[in-house]
Design a protein around this motif. Structure first.
Motif, PDB file in Angstrom:
ATOM      1  N   SER A  86       0.834  -1.206   0.000  1.00 47.25           N
ATOM      2  CA  SER A  86       0.000   0.000   0.000  1.00 47.25           C
ATOM      3  C   SER A  86       0.867   1.253   0.000  1.00 47.25           C
ATOM      4  CB  SER A  86      -0.923   0.005   1.221  1.00 47.25           C
ATOM      5  OG  SER A  86      -1.759  -1.130   1.224  1.00 47.25           O
ATOM      6  N   GLY A  87       1.945   1.227   0.765  1.00 51.92           N
ATOM      7  CA  GLY A  87       2.828   2.390   0.829  1.00 51.92           C
ATOM      8  C   GLY A  87       3.491   2.691  -0.495  1.00 51.92           C
ATOM      9  N   LEU A  88       3.993   1.657  -1.167  1.00 56.34           N
ATOM     10  CA  LEU A  88       4.640   1.865  -2.470  1.00 56.34           C
ATOM     11  C   LEU A  88       3.625   2.327  -3.509  1.00 56.34           C
ATOM     12  CD1 LEU A  88       7.024  -1.244  -2.515  1.00 56.34           C
ATOM     13  CD2 LEU A  88       7.609   1.140  -2.056  1.00 56.34           C
ATOM     14  N   ALA A  89       2.406   1.774  -3.446  1.00 53.60           N
ATOM     15  CA  ALA A  89       1.361   2.231  -4.363  1.00 53.60           C
ATOM     16  C   ALA A  89       1.002   3.690  -4.085  1.00 53.60           C
ATOM     17  CB  ALA A  89       0.125   1.346  -4.225  1.00 53.60           C
ATOM     18  N   ALA A  90       1.019   4.084  -2.814  1.00 48.49           N
ATOM     19  CA  ALA A  90       0.692   5.462  -2.445  1.00 48.49           C
ATOM     20  C   ALA A  90       1.739   6.439  -2.994  1.00 48.49           C
ATOM     21  CB  ALA A  90       0.594   5.595  -0.927  1.00 48.49           C
ATOM     22  N   VAL A  91       3.000   6.059  -2.939  1.00 46.88           N
ATOM     23  CA  VAL A  91       4.054   6.919  -3.498  1.00 46.88           C
ATOM     24  C   VAL A  91       3.854   7.094  -4.999  1.00 46.88           C
ATOM     25  CG1 VAL A  91       6.535   7.083  -3.947  1.00 46.88           C
ATOM     26  CG2 VAL A  91       5.721   6.374  -1.689  1.00 46.88           C
ATOM     27  N   ARG A  92       3.450   6.014  -5.685  1.00 45.82           N
ATOM     28  CA  ARG A  92       3.221   6.099  -7.131  1.00 45.82           C
ATOM     29  C   ARG A  92       2.006   6.973  -7.440  1.00 45.82           C
ATOM     30  NH1 ARG A  92       1.265   1.949 -10.928  1.00 45.82           N
ATOM     31  NH2 ARG A  92       0.831   0.690  -9.091  1.00 45.82           N
ATOM     32  N   VAL A  93       0.913   6.786  -6.689  1.00 44.41           N
ATOM     33  CA  VAL A  93      -0.291   7.584  -6.922  1.00 44.41           C
ATOM     34  C   VAL A  93      -0.033   9.058  -6.614  1.00 44.41           C
ATOM     35  CG1 VAL A  93      -2.657   8.000  -6.132  1.00 44.41           C
ATOM     36  CG2 VAL A  93      -1.865   5.662  -6.514  1.00 44.41           C
ATOM     37  N   GLY A  94       0.722   9.319  -5.557  1.00 42.33           N
ATOM     38  CA  GLY A  94       0.978  10.702  -5.151  1.00 42.33           C
ATOM     39  C   GLY A  94       2.280  11.268  -5.677  1.00 42.33           C
ATOM     40  N   ALA A  95       2.814  10.689  -6.758  1.00 44.19           N
ATOM     41  CA  ALA A  95       4.134  11.101  -7.261  1.00 44.19           C
ATOM     42  C   ALA A  95       4.197  12.588  -7.568  1.00 44.19           C
ATOM     43  CB  ALA A  95       4.487  10.288  -8.505  1.00 44.19           C
ATOM     44  N   ALA A  96       3.121  13.144  -8.099  1.00 41.95           N
ATOM     45  CA  ALA A  96       3.126  14.569  -8.446  1.00 41.95           C
ATOM     46  C   ALA A  96       3.369  15.435  -7.217  1.00 41.95           C
ATOM     47  CB  ALA A  96       1.806  14.963  -9.104  1.00 41.95           C
ATOM     48  N   GLY A  97       2.907  14.957  -6.061  1.00 42.54           N
ATOM     49  CA  GLY A  97       3.109  15.721  -4.836  1.00 42.54           C
ATOM     50  C   GLY A  97       4.572  15.884  -4.474  1.00 42.54           C
ATOM     51  N   PHE A  98       5.424  14.959  -4.950  1.00 42.04           N
ATOM     52  CA  PHE A  98       6.847  15.053  -4.668  1.00 42.04           C
ATOM     53  C   PHE A  98       7.580  15.924  -5.690  1.00 42.04           C
ATOM     54  CE2 PHE A  98       5.363  11.183  -2.698  1.00 42.04           C
ATOM     55  CZ  PHE A  98       6.009  11.158  -1.486  1.00 42.04           C
ATOM     56  N   ILE A  99       6.955  16.211  -6.809  1.00 42.02           N
ATOM     57  CA  ILE A  99       7.599  16.982  -7.873  1.00 42.02           C
ATOM     58  C   ILE A  99       7.164  18.445  -7.863  1.00 42.02           C
ATOM     59  CG2 ILE A  99       7.801  17.218 -10.377  1.00 42.02           C
ATOM     60  CD1 ILE A  99       7.532  14.207 -10.603  1.00 42.02           C
TER      61      ILE A  99
ATOM     62  N   CYS B 212       0.324  13.650 -17.669  1.00 45.94           N
ATOM     63  CA  CYS B 212       1.313  12.793 -18.354  1.00 45.94           C
ATOM     64  C   CYS B 212       2.050  11.906 -17.356  1.00 45.94           C
ATOM     65  CB  CYS B 212       2.318  13.651 -19.115  1.00 45.94           C
ATOM     66  SG  CYS B 212       1.667  14.452 -20.586  1.00 45.94           S
ATOM     67  N   LEU B 213       2.380  12.475 -16.199  1.00 42.66           N
ATOM     68  CA  LEU B 213       3.077  11.691 -15.185  1.00 42.66           C
ATOM     69  C   LEU B 213       2.205  10.526 -14.716  1.00 42.66           C
ATOM     70  CD1 LEU B 213       5.592  11.482 -13.365  1.00 42.66           C
ATOM     71  CD2 LEU B 213       4.380  12.898 -11.691  1.00 42.66           C
ATOM     72  N   ALA B 214       0.931  10.798 -14.454  1.00 42.52           N
ATOM     73  CA  ALA B 214       0.020   9.723 -14.040  1.00 42.52           C
ATOM     74  C   ALA B 214      -0.100   8.666 -15.128  1.00 42.52           C
ATOM     75  CB  ALA B 214      -1.354  10.307 -13.712  1.00 42.52           C
ATOM     76  N   ALA B 215      -0.183   9.106 -16.388  1.00 36.65           N
ATOM     77  CA  ALA B 215      -0.300   8.159 -17.501  1.00 36.65           C
ATOM     78  C   ALA B 215       0.953   7.307 -17.622  1.00 36.65           C
ATOM     79  CB  ALA B 215      -0.553   8.920 -18.805  1.00 36.65           C
ATOM     80  N   GLY B 216       2.126   7.926 -17.464  1.00 34.82           N
ATOM     81  CA  GLY B 216       3.370   7.177 -17.570  1.00 34.82           C
ATOM     82  C   GLY B 216       3.552   6.184 -16.446  1.00 34.82           C
TER      83      GLY B 216
ATOM     84  N   GLU C 292      -3.400   0.923 -23.339  1.00 31.38           N
ATOM     85  CA  GLU C 292      -2.284   0.519 -22.485  1.00 31.38           C
ATOM     86  C   GLU C 292      -0.962   0.906 -23.138  1.00 31.38           C
ATOM     87  OE1 GLU C 292      -0.751  -3.355 -19.899  1.00 31.38           O
ATOM     88  OE2 GLU C 292      -2.627  -3.422 -21.038  1.00 31.38           O
ATOM     89  N   ASN C 293      -0.088   1.518 -22.370  1.00 31.96           N
ATOM     90  CA  ASN C 293       1.173   2.037 -22.914  1.00 31.96           C
ATOM     91  C   ASN C 293       2.205   0.933 -23.103  1.00 31.96           C
ATOM     92  OD1 ASN C 293       0.147   4.673 -22.699  1.00 31.96           O
ATOM     93  ND2 ASN C 293       0.959   4.901 -20.621  1.00 31.96           N
ATOM     94  N   LYS C 294       2.994   1.095 -24.153  1.00 28.59           N
ATOM     95  CA  LYS C 294       4.196   0.284 -24.297  1.00 28.59           C
ATOM     96  C   LYS C 294       5.294   0.897 -23.413  1.00 28.59           C
ATOM     97  CE  LYS C 294       2.984  -0.885 -29.062  1.00 28.59           C
ATOM     98  NZ  LYS C 294       3.348  -0.759 -30.490  1.00 28.59           N
ATOM     99  N   ILE C 295       6.369   0.163 -23.231  1.00 35.53           N
ATOM    100  CA  ILE C 295       7.440   0.627 -22.348  1.00 35.53           C
ATOM    101  C   ILE C 295       7.981   1.977 -22.810  1.00 35.53           C
ATOM    102  CG2 ILE C 295       9.764   0.179 -21.481  1.00 35.53           C
ATOM    103  CD1 ILE C 295       7.660  -1.519 -20.148  1.00 35.53           C
ATOM    104  N   TRP C 296       8.255   2.120 -24.110  1.00 36.94           N
ATOM    105  CA  TRP C 296       8.835   3.367 -24.588  1.00 36.94           C
ATOM    106  C   TRP C 296       7.856   4.535 -24.447  1.00 36.94           C
ATOM    107  CZ3 TRP C 296       6.919   6.450 -28.459  1.00 36.94           C
ATOM    108  CH2 TRP C 296       5.992   5.891 -29.346  1.00 36.94           C
ATOM    109  N   GLU C 297       6.570   4.229 -24.551  1.00 37.98           N
ATOM    110  CA  GLU C 297       5.571   5.288 -24.378  1.00 37.98           C
ATOM    111  C   GLU C 297       5.523   5.770 -22.927  1.00 37.98           C
ATOM    112  OE1 GLU C 297       2.324   4.088 -27.842  1.00 37.98           O
ATOM    113  OE2 GLU C 297       2.225   3.113 -25.876  1.00 37.98           O
ATOM    114  N   ARG C 298       5.674   4.851 -22.006  1.00 40.84           N
ATOM    115  CA  ARG C 298       5.700   5.251 -20.598  1.00 40.84           C
ATOM    116  C   ARG C 298       6.904   6.139 -20.315  1.00 40.84           C
ATOM    117  NH1 ARG C 298       3.865   0.173 -16.813  1.00 40.84           N
ATOM    118  NH2 ARG C 298       3.909   1.886 -15.301  1.00 40.84           N
TER     119      ARG C 298
END
Length: 634
Positions: free
Chosen positions: A530-543, A576-580, A588-594
């Protein structure tokens, strides 16, 4: 039958109600001199802490009570009103009363004496030492050891390293407004308790159901609807709670099961609720307690702080909303059936009037009235507004007001003690000049590079926030790190907002992440996942905090054209960050698209027309590839 436990509970209720009524009265008539006002505020808080959190914990029995706020140091559980105070607790209460009443009695002499010139009397030295120990112990009882240990370390630094005399340390802590009775406690007494009281009245009059129904009517039917409901309802509830854990525990029991039912993985469901709830502290008009401290430190109105916070808060929630959307589309999740979703028109007709108290506060702040007066006006409007319609007045009685007065006081004691204990840290820094030395160290470590200094401050904020509430973590950062950031070129508003953000984001940053703990317990899932998923969901908050340091237009500072263009590009960037990060845009994105989407996000969030143009070009490349060249499943 009147048992000892019932008498104790009744006494706690009476003291809590008296505390709330005292602050309501002060908001009406104006605050007395600082030592009187702050002393009374702290005395109420100390008495309640020693009664609610007694020393002999083995005699505790479970008791339902309001949740203490995590941004002020509250715990995930309730209070301890079922525990019985021992003789030691009553001794602490008596000592607290004696030490504070002494200041009131000697007030005229204390405010006219020459600080650091006239030594404290022997009785002041004894009472001062007792008072500091009481504050540290009370803080430990209500929010744990992290902040008290920090205060003890600073006291040891003053005594053993800075070689300050004990008389000087006790003097600044006890009989001046530079230590425990300093600005931070003043903010708790003047601002925070009034907004906490407002939140208690809003909760008692049914605002939580309004927020939930409102969010359901807007997004419940769309892909991943329950997740989007969590984002919207948590952001709305955050405007009155200013607390991550309290927000999770109000919204989570409804939204997390709904998310799991419609197909979200439990760790992701917990992460969405935790991240959305954490954003409540940065969401105007009622932000976390540290926002009021920021206004005091910067010498600006609280309304100005909310203006600075608007765009970063929108970016935060846009990123979380689209993270939920893209995750739902990627795994093929649907929304709730239309039959289970209330109609927006019906929600607004039946309960929409409950938004009025929020509008009262917002209108007062815009009109230039003081924040405590606006909070008082909003609080006083809650019950009359709830009585306007039959379907909201049925649960309103004198018990509603009585319960809200209790909740407001009990929910504010953790704030008061956190601010008082943080005053010890500030007092030592003021006495020893430690901030100047620390600033020099940070500047030297960062090699005069602002980005490196910001990284150091980010790490410090997350670490401090793991061990202590948002408000003292922010205060320590302001005292030790913010001066270095400002010296290296950041504007004061941006530097303070930077510290504010990272003191908050510790709530979703493992290994100590209180909001994630609360959400994961509801979702019955693994904390680390849950913690790692939270960091990914809230990534914009760190940027975003890095971005508004380099482009203050994101704080609505500057001309409107620059503000608008920066906001638009940053909004596209966080999408874009959330999509990547979540692997979906139009399909669904390919690796290079992400990779391209994450790179485009960085360029779009970064200020500058050239970087924006390149970022938009990269986004266009992915869109063209997915829509025209290789459409796949959209």
């Amino acid at each position: 039958m009147w048992t000892a436990d019932r008498v104790m509970k009744g006494l706690i209720v009476l003291i809590a109600v008296a505390m709330s009524l005292y602050h309501v009265t002060i908001a009406f008539i104006g605050a007395p001199q600082a030592l009187f006002f702050r002393g009374a505020h702290l005395l109420f808080a100390l008495v309640l802490v020693f009664l609610i959190y007694p020393s002999l914990r083995k005699r505790e029995t479970p008791a339902a009570g309001p949740l203490l706020r995590d941004d002020a140091g509250g715990t995930i559980g309730g209070d301890k009103t079922g525990a019985r105070a021992s003789w030691l607790d009553w001794l602490c209460i008596a000592a607290a009363a004696v030490t504070i009443i002494y200041i009131w009695v000697e007030h005229e002499r204390l405010i006219t004496r020459f600080v650091y010139v006239e030594d404290p009397t022997d009785i002041e030295l004894v009472l001062g030492a007792i008072f500091v120990a009481l504050v540290i112990d009370a803080t430990r009882r209500v929010i744990g050891w992290a902040l008290p240990i920090t205060a003890i370390i600073f006291l040891a630094y003053a005594f053993f390293i800075a070689k300050s005399r004990p008389e000087q340390i006790i003097e600044i802590m006890y009989i001046t407004t530079e230590g425990i009775f300093g600005t931070t406690l003043g903010v708790s007494a003047s601002y925070v308790i009034m907004f906490v009281l407002f939140g208690a009245f809003m909760e008692r009059t049914g605002i939580g159901r309004l927020f939930m129904d409102f969010a359901l009517s807007l997004t419940g039917h769309s892909a991943g609807g329950p997740g989007k409901v969590s984002v919207i309802s948590s952001s709305l509830f955050g405007t009155v709670s200013g607390s991550a854990v309290a927000n999770v525990l109000v919204d989570g029991p409804i939204t997390i099961p709904l998310m799991k039912r419609t197909g979200f993985r439990p760790p992701f469901a917990a992460a969405v609720e935790a991240v959305a709830s954490t954003g409540g502290q940065i969401m105007p008009p009622v932000m976390g307690a540290a926002a009021f401290v920021m206004a005091e430190f910067l010498g600006v109105s609280y309304f100005q702080v909310t203006v600075w916070a608007i765009i970063p808060a929108i970016l935060y929630y846009v990123a979380v909303f689209f993270a939920v959307h893209f995750e739902a589309k990627r795994v093929g999740l649907l929304g709730l059936p239309r039959s289970e979703i209330p109609r927006l028109r019906d929600v607004m007709r039946e309960r929409g009037h409950l938004f009025i108290p929020l509008l009262v506060i917002l209108g007062g702040l815009i009109g230039g009235y003081s924040a405590p007066l606006c909070a008082l006006a909003g609080t006083l409007s809650c019950v009359p507004v709830a009585l306007l319609r039959k379907n909201t007045r049925q649960d309103i009685s004198w018990r509603t007001v009585w319960g809200a007065l209790q909740d407001g006081a009990k929910n504010s004691i953790a704030v008061a003690l956190a601010c008082a204990c943080a005053g010890i840290v500030i007092g030592v820094i003021t006495l020893t000049g430690a901030a100047i030395n620390f600033t020099a160290v940070v500047v030297d470590l960062s090699r005069d590079l602002l980005p490196l200094a910001l990284l150091l401050a980010m790490l410090a904020g997350i670490v401090l926030g793991m061990g202590m509430p948002t408000t003292p973590a922010y205060i320590v950062m302001v005292s030790l790190l913010v001066p270095a950031i400002i010296k290296l070129g950041a504007s004061p508003p941006a530097a303070h907002m930077f510290a504010f953000y990272f003191a908050i984001l510790s709530a979703i940053t493992p290994p100590v992440a209180l909001a994630v703990y609360a959400a994961a317990s509801i979702a019955k899932t693994n904390l680390w996942e849950s913690g790692l998923a939270a960091v990914r969901v809230g990534a914009a908050g760190f940027i975003v905090p890095f971005m508004f340091v380099f482009e203050t237009s994101l704080l609505m500072i500057g001309d409107w054209f620059t503000i608008l263009t920066s906001f638009v590009s940053a909004t596209i960037g966080v999408i874009c960050l959330a999509a990547g990060l979540h692997g979906y845009l139009l399909r669904e994105n390919k690796i290079w698209e992400r990779v391209v989407l994450v790179a485009a996000a960085v360029l779009l969030i970064k200020p500058g027309y050239i970087s924006d143009a390149i970022g938009l070009g990269m986004l266009a490349l992915v869109v063209i590839n997915q829509k025209l060249l290789n459409p796949g499943k959209t």
